[in-house]
Structure formats: C-alpha cells, structure tokens
Design a protein around this motif. Sequence first.
Motif, PDB file in Angstrom:
ATOM      1  N   ARG A   1      -4.560   2.160 -11.024  1.00 23.10           N
ATOM      2  CA  ARG A   1      -3.062   2.463 -11.460  1.00 23.10           C
ATOM      3  C   ARG A   1      -1.898   3.436 -10.649  1.00 23.10           C
ATOM      4  O   ARG A   1      -2.554   4.330 -10.457  1.00 23.10           O
ATOM      5  CB  ARG A   1      -3.386   2.650 -13.317  1.00 23.10           C
ATOM      6  CG  ARG A   1      -2.097   3.497 -13.371  1.00 23.10           C
ATOM      7  CD  ARG A   1      -1.197   1.769 -14.065  1.00 23.10           C
ATOM      8  NE  ARG A   1      -0.010   2.334 -14.591  1.00 23.10           N
ATOM      9  CZ  ARG A   1       1.344   3.432 -14.832  1.00 23.10           C
ATOM     10  NH1 ARG A   1       1.150   3.870 -13.835  1.00 23.10           N
ATOM     11  NH2 ARG A   1       1.384   3.487 -15.850  1.00 23.10           N
ATOM     12  N   CYS A   2      -1.009   2.834 -10.238  1.00 22.32           N
ATOM     13  CA  CYS A   2      -0.602   3.777  -9.105  1.00 22.32           C
ATOM     14  C   CYS A   2       0.033   4.630 -10.088  1.00 22.32           C
ATOM     15  O   CYS A   2       0.786   3.222 -11.490  1.00 22.32           O
ATOM     16  CB  CYS A   2      -0.011   2.920  -8.242  1.00 22.32           C
ATOM     17  SG  CYS A   2       1.564   4.521  -7.355  1.00 22.32           S
ATOM     18  N   VAL A   3       0.720   5.705  -9.865  1.00 21.87           N
ATOM     19  CA  VAL A   3       1.333   6.675 -10.931  1.00 21.87           C
ATOM     20  C   VAL A   3       3.430   6.189 -11.178  1.00 21.87           C
ATOM     21  O   VAL A   3       4.051   5.966 -11.837  1.00 21.87           O
ATOM     22  CB  VAL A   3       1.912   7.878 -10.330  1.00 21.87           C
ATOM     23  CG1 VAL A   3       2.801   7.985  -9.372  1.00 21.87           C
ATOM     24  CG2 VAL A   3       2.281   9.250 -11.599  1.00 21.87           C
ATOM     25  N   GLU A   4       3.598   5.003  -9.695  1.00 25.27           N
ATOM     26  CA  GLU A   4       4.538   4.565 -10.002  1.00 25.27           C
ATOM     27  C   GLU A   4       4.660   3.043 -10.839  1.00 25.27           C
ATOM     28  O   GLU A   4       5.953   2.574 -11.153  1.00 25.27           O
ATOM     29  CB  GLU A   4       4.541   3.925  -8.731  1.00 25.27           C
ATOM     30  CG  GLU A   4       4.887   4.601  -7.347  1.00 25.27           C
ATOM     31  CD  GLU A   4       4.992   4.583  -5.901  1.00 25.27           C
ATOM     32  OE1 GLU A   4       5.718   4.483  -5.459  1.00 25.27           O
ATOM     33  OE2 GLU A   4       4.067   2.780  -5.701  1.00 25.27           O
TER      34      GLU A   4
ATOM     35  N   ASN B   1       0.888  -1.867   0.579  1.00 21.85           N
ATOM     36  CA  ASN B   1      -0.351   0.071   0.377  1.00 21.85           C
ATOM     37  C   ASN B   1       0.336   1.365   0.398  1.00 21.85           C
ATOM     38  O   ASN B   1       2.131   1.070   0.604  1.00 21.85           O
ATOM     39  CB  ASN B   1      -0.678   0.046   1.266  1.00 21.85           C
ATOM     40  CG  ASN B   1      -1.669  -1.307   1.659  1.00 21.85           C
ATOM     41  OD1 ASN B   1      -1.246  -2.471   2.184  1.00 21.85           O
ATOM     42  ND2 ASN B   1      -2.832  -1.311   0.679  1.00 21.85           N
ATOM     43  N   ASN B   2       0.113   2.277  -0.469  1.00 22.02           N
ATOM     44  CA  ASN B   2       0.078   4.077  -0.241  1.00 22.02           C
ATOM     45  C   ASN B   2      -0.331   4.647   0.400  1.00 22.02           C
ATOM     46  O   ASN B   2      -1.482   4.485  -0.013  1.00 22.02           O
ATOM     47  CB  ASN B   2       0.790   4.618  -2.031  1.00 22.02           C
ATOM     48  CG  ASN B   2       1.970   4.395  -2.160  1.00 22.02           C
ATOM     49  OD1 ASN B   2       2.646   3.889  -1.756  1.00 22.02           O
ATOM     50  ND2 ASN B   2       2.092   4.590  -3.644  1.00 22.02           N
ATOM     51  N   PHE B   3       0.012   4.411   2.410  1.00 27.61           N
ATOM     52  CA  PHE B   3      -0.839   6.097   2.576  1.00 27.61           C
ATOM     53  C   PHE B   3       0.657   6.260   3.582  1.00 27.61           C
ATOM     54  O   PHE B   3       0.844   5.627   4.899  1.00 27.61           O
ATOM     55  CB  PHE B   3      -1.271   4.451   3.701  1.00 27.61           C
ATOM     56  CG  PHE B   3      -2.605   5.271   4.042  1.00 27.61           C
ATOM     57  CD1 PHE B   3      -2.532   6.656   4.375  1.00 27.61           C
ATOM     58  CD2 PHE B   3      -3.692   4.179   5.064  1.00 27.61           C
ATOM     59  CE1 PHE B   3      -4.136   7.460   5.111  1.00 27.61           C
ATOM     60  CE2 PHE B   3      -4.196   4.375   5.537  1.00 27.61           C
ATOM     61  CZ  PHE B   3      -4.574   6.583   6.094  1.00 27.61           C
TER      62      PHE B   3
ATOM     63  N   TYR C   1      -4.745   8.123 -11.264  1.00 26.80           N
ATOM     64  CA  TYR C   1      -3.474   7.567 -10.644  1.00 26.80           C
ATOM     65  C   TYR C   1      -4.416   7.171  -9.563  1.00 26.80           C
ATOM     66  O   TYR C   1      -4.564   7.789  -8.899  1.00 26.80           O
ATOM     67  CB  TYR C   1      -2.588   8.509 -10.921  1.00 26.80           C
ATOM     68  CG  TYR C   1      -1.418   7.926 -12.979  1.00 26.80           C
ATOM     69  CD1 TYR C   1      -0.907   7.077 -13.371  1.00 26.80           C
ATOM     70  CD2 TYR C   1      -1.838   9.735 -13.194  1.00 26.80           C
ATOM     71  CE1 TYR C   1      -0.917   6.602 -14.279  1.00 26.80           C
ATOM     72  CE2 TYR C   1      -0.938   9.554 -14.287  1.00 26.80           C
ATOM     73  CZ  TYR C   1      -0.764   7.887 -15.111  1.00 26.80           C
ATOM     74  OH  TYR C   1       0.023   7.973 -15.927  1.00 26.80           O
ATOM     75  N   GLY C   2      -3.318   6.667  -8.682  1.00 30.75           N
ATOM     76  CA  GLY C   2      -4.081   6.057  -7.996  1.00 30.75           C
ATOM     77  C   GLY C   2      -4.049   7.227  -6.414  1.00 30.75           C
ATOM     78  O   GLY C   2      -4.747   6.837  -5.736  1.00 30.75           O
ATOM     79  N   PHE C   3      -3.281   8.269  -6.773  1.00 28.82           N
ATOM     80  CA  PHE C   3      -2.990   9.153  -5.344  1.00 28.82           C
ATOM     81  C   PHE C   3      -3.709  10.284  -5.735  1.00 28.82           C
ATOM     82  O   PHE C   3      -4.179  11.031  -4.409  1.00 28.82           O
ATOM     83  CB  PHE C   3      -1.223   9.781  -5.433  1.00 28.82           C
ATOM     84  CG  PHE C   3      -1.760  10.582  -6.393  1.00 28.82           C
ATOM     85  CD1 PHE C   3      -1.539  11.938  -7.127  1.00 28.82           C
ATOM     86  CD2 PHE C   3      -0.562  10.658  -7.876  1.00 28.82           C
ATOM     87  CE1 PHE C   3      -1.413  12.899  -7.853  1.00 28.82           C
ATOM     88  CE2 PHE C   3      -0.560  10.693  -9.170  1.00 28.82           C
ATOM     89  CZ  PHE C   3      -1.025  11.837  -9.201  1.00 28.82           C
ATOM     90  N   LYS C   4      -4.805   9.700  -6.561  1.00 25.31           N
ATOM     91  CA  LYS C   4      -6.148  10.707  -6.567  1.00 25.31           C
ATOM     92  C   LYS C   4      -7.694  10.452  -5.582  1.00 25.31           C
ATOM     93  O   LYS C   4      -7.913  11.335  -5.341  1.00 25.31           O
ATOM     94  CB  LYS C   4      -6.770  11.576  -7.424  1.00 25.31           C
ATOM     95  CG  LYS C   4      -5.716  11.831  -8.888  1.00 25.31           C
ATOM     96  CD  LYS C   4      -5.312  12.887  -9.583  1.00 25.31           C
ATOM     97  CE  LYS C   4      -6.934  14.397  -8.953  1.00 25.31           C
ATOM     98  NZ  LYS C   4      -6.170  15.350  -8.299  1.00 25.31           N
TER      99      LYS C   4
HETATM  100 MO   LIG Z   1       0.242   5.078  -5.875  1.00 25.15          MO
END
Ligand SMILES: [Mo]
Length: 328
Positions: free
Chosen positions: A144-147, A87-89, A240-243
């Motif tokens: 889809r993560c930007v990474e 995860n990204n958090f 992208y996922g960060f949104k």
């Molecule tokens: Mo992400």
Amino acid sequence: MLITQDQGFHHPYPSEITPPQVYAQRRSLLVHLGAAGLLASGAGAWAQSAAVPRPGKLAPLDAKVSALAGAQAKDNITTYKSASTYNNFYEFGTDKADPAENAHTLKTRPWTVEIEGLVKKPGSLSLEELLKLSAMEERIYRLRCVEGWSMVIPWVGFSLSELIKKVEPLGSAKFVEFITLADPKTMPYVGSRVLSWPYTEGLRMDEAMHPLTLLTFGMYGEVLPNQNGAPVRITVPWKYGFKSGKSIVKIRFTEKQPLTAWNKAAANEYGFYSNVNPAVDHPRWSQATERRIGEGGLFAKKIKTQMFNGYEAQVGQLYAGMDLAKNF
Ligand SMILES: [Mo]
Ligand SMILES: Nc1nc2c(c(=O)[nH]1)N[C@H]1C(S)=C(S)[C@@H](COP(=O)(O)O)O[C@H]1N2
C-alpha cells in the motif's frame, strides 16, 4: 509534481497520479486453488507455486510457498506488467513509468551488503552469500503506497530475522537502518534535490525481527527487475510502501531511532512508523481508501484500506499501548 523551494519534493496528491493505461484484469481463483493444493499435499514444496506464472523475463528464483500466517494474501495478484512498470524509485525519476525506463543502468553484480553498527559480527556479505543464507519463500503481500494506491505482489525472499540472527545484534541495538545505493553514475536523479541521498529507511528492532519483514530478492518466481529494487530490498507489508527500501547496500544497527528519507523531506507528513492506518489521515489527503492498480484502470473503484494493511492479527501487538495518531 509539487516541488517547492523550501521543502523539495512531495508525494503528489492522489488526484495528481496518472492512472496506468490499460491493465489486464486477471482472476486469481485458480491461482489460489493452486497454492492451497500445493500446501495441502506437501507435494512440490520446493517448486515455485503454481499460483504465479513466471513472466520469463529474468532468471528464475525458486521458492517454496510460505506457510507463515499472513504471508498469502487472498486478493487478486497484480499483473507482472503493472508491478514492474508502475513504480516509485526516485533515484530513476519521479514519474511512475521512469524506473522501468531508466533502471537498466543499475549494475546489480557484483553486489555486497555491509553490516555495521551494534552487532557481534559486522562485515560485508556478497549477494551470493546472502542468497544462500536461508531458504527462499514465496509470499503474496499487499503493498500500500502512501499515495493511495496498492498492489498485490508475490515476493521471493526470506525473513530478515534470519540475517539479523546470524550477525548477532548487541543488546544495545534498538533499531535497524537500511541504506540504499546512491550512485550518480547509474542513477540519474541522485544528486537532484528531490530527496536527500542515499534513500534510507529504518525499523525498530522488533519490527525488523518480525517474521513478515521480508528480505526480498525476487518476485513472480524470478529475480527482481531493477525497477523493483534489485538485487535486494526490504518488504514490510503492514507499512506504507516507502518503508520498503530498494537496492540495499548497508544495514546498520543503532541505539537511536535513525532518520529516514521521507521524514527528512517532510516530518509533518511522514513519520518513522508509517504503519498503514485508515484512521490516521495524511495531512493532505485521507488514507481511508485505496485504488488497486490494474483493477478497472481509469475507473478503478476505491476499496477500503485495512488497519495495518490487513496484517493486524500478525503485527498489532507490536504497537500495544502506543498512540498511533502521534506515532504515525
Ligand atoms: Mo510509496
Ligand atoms: N531506494 C528507494 N526505495 C524505495 C523508493 C525510492 O524512491 N527509492 N520508493 C518507495 C515507495 S514510495 C514505494 S510505494 C515502494 C514501491 O515498490 P515497488 O515499485 O516494488 O512496488 O518502494 C519504496 N522504496
């Protein structure tokens, strides 16, 4: 990790991301046959889809299988284990394994979401009120993560538009800002200079009103695990996922385009729109391909990234006439 004096933290280069150890590969043929069967017969419309076995870890959250166009990705569903341990958090750490290890400190009850700004009905909604606001749907979305990695997750929630309609935005409201929890007592990285806190995100009003934009309370038939943004988050599958901000405490309606956490951190790398677009590279890497987490582990082959993450038929019209290289 790349931490520079001037610019703070950056998303790592895809080559720096440690692939998850071993992820069991699971075929989802039966899964999709199951979902199709339910829809076709109409039977069990209110039961959780046979598609998604419950991990049995958290409270169940019943939902009907969404009939919305685009809401049922046919891809193999990512295992719950991958989705809840990779995860990204950043409030809980910057390594992929950190949120699963650290987010147990997050207190998800009591929880309220403040509605403020340009609306006829501002105020505070408890989680219990939110949960009752509309019928829960299960939607299998690609994330889809930007990474450069992606997952396929069966989310549970309802269209954010249901909430927006209830609070009656004024004609002057052009954007929606999402403000997430920033509690230094329970979130070890809040206060660090990794990002500026609270983590905020935003959508244009028509994006926020799009039926695919999901106010999300659960996944895999259960309430969200803390590391995935409990008790309530947003999921915007074509971006992208960060949104997709996690653990939301405030929704604000504004006339001006709001600042967003990643745009503040590096404006040349993360724009406001951040639509998944294989033709527009990140300044430091290509966005043409992605690696599906859980499929092949270390040796996962890259797959082609799709325009708008595969949701072009549903959302392409929102951007008609816009230069997507400029509005990245
Ligand atoms: Mo992400
Ligand atoms: N509050 C908050 N929300 C966040 C993030 C974050 O660091 N903090 N990371 C984002 C990023 S980069 C991604 S890819 C997704 C990951 O969601 P998932 O862990 O549920 O797959 O959450 C997004 N939402």
